[in-house]
Design a protein around this motif. Structure first.
Motif, PDB file in Angstrom:
ATOM      1  N   SER A 191       0.832  -1.207   0.000  1.00  6.56           N
ATOM      2  CA  SER A 191       0.000   0.000   0.000  1.00  6.56           C
ATOM      3  C   SER A 191       0.863   1.251   0.000  1.00  6.56           C
ATOM      4  O   SER A 191       0.536   2.242  -0.666  1.00  6.56           O
ATOM      5  CB  SER A 191      -0.915   0.030   1.226  1.00  6.56           C
ATOM      6  OG  SER A 191      -1.829  -1.029   1.179  1.00  6.56           O
ATOM      7  N   GLN A 210       0.875   4.326  -2.786  1.00 11.97           N
ATOM      8  CA  GLN A 210       0.671   5.736  -2.445  1.00 11.97           C
ATOM      9  C   GLN A 210       1.901   6.597  -2.705  1.00 11.97           C
ATOM     10  O   GLN A 210       1.798   7.660  -3.319  1.00 11.97           O
ATOM     11  CB  GLN A 210       0.291   5.867  -0.966  1.00 11.97           C
ATOM     12  CG  GLN A 210      -1.112   5.478  -0.669  1.00 11.97           C
ATOM     13  CD  GLN A 210      -1.445   5.653   0.798  1.00 11.97           C
ATOM     14  OE1 GLN A 210      -0.656   5.323   1.677  1.00 11.97           O
ATOM     15  NE2 GLN A 210      -2.625   6.188   1.066  1.00 11.97           N
ATOM     16  N   GLU A 211       3.060   6.159  -2.245  1.00 10.04           N
ATOM     17  CA  GLU A 211       4.247   7.007  -2.273  1.00 10.04           C
ATOM     18  C   GLU A 211       4.958   7.011  -3.627  1.00 10.04           C
ATOM     19  O   GLU A 211       5.373   8.061  -4.094  1.00 10.04           O
ATOM     20  CB  GLU A 211       5.210   6.583  -1.167  1.00 10.04           C
ATOM     21  CG  GLU A 211       4.634   6.835   0.212  1.00 10.04           C
ATOM     22  CD  GLU A 211       5.469   6.230   1.321  1.00 10.04           C
ATOM     23  OE1 GLU A 211       6.621   5.804   1.068  1.00 10.04           O
ATOM     24  OE2 GLU A 211       4.958   6.165   2.449  1.00 10.04           O
ATOM     25  N   GLN A 213       1.659   7.500  -6.497  1.00 13.60           N
ATOM     26  CA  GLN A 213       0.646   8.514  -6.200  1.00 13.60           C
ATOM     27  C   GLN A 213      -0.757   8.038  -6.607  1.00 13.60           C
ATOM     28  O   GLN A 213      -1.541   8.765  -7.203  1.00 13.60           O
ATOM     29  CB  GLN A 213       0.964   9.848  -6.887  1.00 13.60           C
ATOM     30  CG  GLN A 213       2.104  10.623  -6.262  1.00 13.60           C
ATOM     31  CD  GLN A 213       3.463  10.041  -6.615  1.00 13.60           C
ATOM     32  OE1 GLN A 213       3.733   9.764  -7.769  1.00 13.60           O
ATOM     33  NE2 GLN A 213       4.310   9.872  -5.623  1.00 13.60           N
ATOM     34  N   LEU A 214      -1.067   6.796  -6.270  1.00 11.86           N
ATOM     35  CA  LEU A 214      -2.381   6.220  -6.535  1.00 11.86           C
ATOM     36  C   LEU A 214      -3.049   5.885  -5.207  1.00 11.86           C
ATOM     37  O   LEU A 214      -2.400   5.824  -4.162  1.00 11.86           O
ATOM     38  CB  LEU A 214      -2.253   4.958  -7.399  1.00 11.86           C
ATOM     39  CG  LEU A 214      -1.709   5.173  -8.809  1.00 11.86           C
ATOM     40  CD1 LEU A 214      -1.412   3.846  -9.480  1.00 11.86           C
ATOM     41  CD2 LEU A 214      -2.701   5.973  -9.640  1.00 11.86           C
ATOM     42  N   ASP A 215      -4.350   5.649  -5.256  1.00 11.12           N
ATOM     43  CA  ASP A 215      -5.138   5.371  -4.058  1.00 11.12           C
ATOM     44  C   ASP A 215      -5.338   3.866  -3.900  1.00 11.12           C
ATOM     45  O   ASP A 215      -6.046   3.252  -4.702  1.00 11.12           O
ATOM     46  CB  ASP A 215      -6.491   6.075  -4.167  1.00 11.12           C
ATOM     47  CG  ASP A 215      -7.370   5.860  -2.968  1.00 11.12           C
ATOM     48  OD1 ASP A 215      -6.890   5.339  -1.941  1.00 11.12           O
ATOM     49  OD2 ASP A 215      -8.570   6.215  -3.062  1.00 11.12           O
ATOM     50  N   PRO A 216      -4.731   3.237  -2.879  1.00  6.98           N
ATOM     51  CA  PRO A 216      -4.916   1.795  -2.691  1.00  6.98           C
ATOM     52  C   PRO A 216      -6.342   1.418  -2.297  1.00  6.98           C
ATOM     53  O   PRO A 216      -6.718   0.256  -2.380  1.00  6.98           O
ATOM     54  CB  PRO A 216      -3.919   1.440  -1.589  1.00  6.98           C
ATOM     55  CG  PRO A 216      -3.652   2.711  -0.882  1.00  6.98           C
ATOM     56  CD  PRO A 216      -3.838   3.808  -1.879  1.00  6.98           C
ATOM     57  N   PHE A 217      -7.151   2.418  -1.904  1.00 12.78           N
ATOM     58  CA  PHE A 217      -8.536   2.157  -1.509  1.00 12.78           C
ATOM     59  C   PHE A 217      -9.508   2.294  -2.684  1.00 12.78           C
ATOM     60  O   PHE A 217     -10.709   2.202  -2.497  1.00 12.78           O
ATOM     61  CB  PHE A 217      -8.947   3.104  -0.374  1.00 12.78           C
ATOM     62  CG  PHE A 217      -8.107   2.942   0.860  1.00 12.78           C
ATOM     63  CD1 PHE A 217      -8.299   1.872   1.719  1.00 12.78           C
ATOM     64  CD2 PHE A 217      -7.105   3.844   1.151  1.00 12.78           C
ATOM     65  CE1 PHE A 217      -7.516   1.709   2.850  1.00 12.78           C
ATOM     66  CE2 PHE A 217      -6.311   3.697   2.282  1.00 12.78           C
ATOM     67  CZ  PHE A 217      -6.516   2.629   3.132  1.00 12.78           C
ATOM     68  N   SER A 218      -8.989   2.528  -3.862  1.00 15.72           N
ATOM     69  CA  SER A 218      -9.856   2.641  -5.046  1.00 15.72           C
ATOM     70  C   SER A 218     -10.293   1.249  -5.484  1.00 15.72           C
ATOM     71  O   SER A 218      -9.801   0.230  -4.997  1.00 15.72           O
ATOM     72  CB  SER A 218      -9.092   3.339  -6.180  1.00 15.72           C
ATOM     73  OG  SER A 218      -8.004   2.542  -6.600  1.00 15.72           O
ATOM     74  N   TRP A 228      -8.632  -3.625  -2.493  1.00 20.64           N
ATOM     75  CA  TRP A 228      -9.481  -3.157  -1.392  1.00 20.64           C
ATOM     76  C   TRP A 228     -10.913  -3.533  -1.733  1.00 20.64           C
ATOM     77  O   TRP A 228     -11.458  -3.102  -2.750  1.00 20.64           O
ATOM     78  CB  TRP A 228      -9.340  -1.648  -1.224  1.00 20.64           C
ATOM     79  CG  TRP A 228     -10.297  -1.056  -0.241  1.00 20.64           C
ATOM     80  CD1 TRP A 228     -11.438  -0.366  -0.515  1.00 20.64           C
ATOM     81  CD2 TRP A 228     -10.203  -1.117   1.177  1.00 20.64           C
ATOM     82  NE1 TRP A 228     -12.055   0.007   0.637  1.00 20.64           N
ATOM     83  CE2 TRP A 228     -11.329  -0.445   1.710  1.00 20.64           C
ATOM     84  CE3 TRP A 228      -9.294  -1.688   2.062  1.00 20.64           C
ATOM     85  CZ2 TRP A 228     -11.540  -0.320   3.077  1.00 20.64           C
ATOM     86  CZ3 TRP A 228      -9.516  -1.555   3.422  1.00 20.64           C
ATOM     87  CH2 TRP A 228     -10.625  -0.885   3.920  1.00 20.64           C
TER      88      TRP A 228
END
Length: 117
Positions: A27, A31-32, A35-40, A59
């Motif tokens: 995760s 994110q780092e 720069q994407l959302d792991p909760f998408s 997720w």
């Protein structure tokens, strides 16, 4: 469970990933580094140095699902350009899991025609 048809994106992390990483470590990469959302509503794919195992992170609304696949005979055709993420189609995911390259040179590409005449 995971329904591939409901995914917004299938992301492939190019290069190799330390396969000792679990949910939190993967995760953090999402994110780092990307720069994407792991909760998408997306599936994130990672591969180790040997190209014989992959991890997938998803997720599902109330928690993460971590999937792991190890090939007993064969290797995944994994892009090795570091620090890059590719957005795959469902077809490219099938090719990858079947041991093929994700970029097939002889496949008929989809086009968006502008007019008939």
């Amino acid at each position: 469970m995971l329904d591939l048809n409901k995914l917004d994106h299938i992301y492939l992390a190019c290069g190799h990933t330390d396969m000792r990483k679990s949910i939190d470590g993967l995760s953090a990469i999402i994110q780092e580094e990307f720069q994407l959302d792991p909760f998408s509503s997306s599936l994130f794919l990672f591969c180790g140095r040997k190209n014989d195992r992959i991890k997938a992170l998803y997720w599902d609304g109330d928690g993460f699902l971590l999937m792991y696949k190890r090939l007993e005979d064969g290797r995944f055709r994994w892009p090795r350009k570091q620090k890059e993420v590719k957005d795959l189609t469902h077809q490219q995911l099938r090719w990858l899991l079947e041991g093929l390259e994700i970029e097939q040179p002889k496949v008929i590409k989809k086009v968006s025609p502008k007019s008939v005449i």
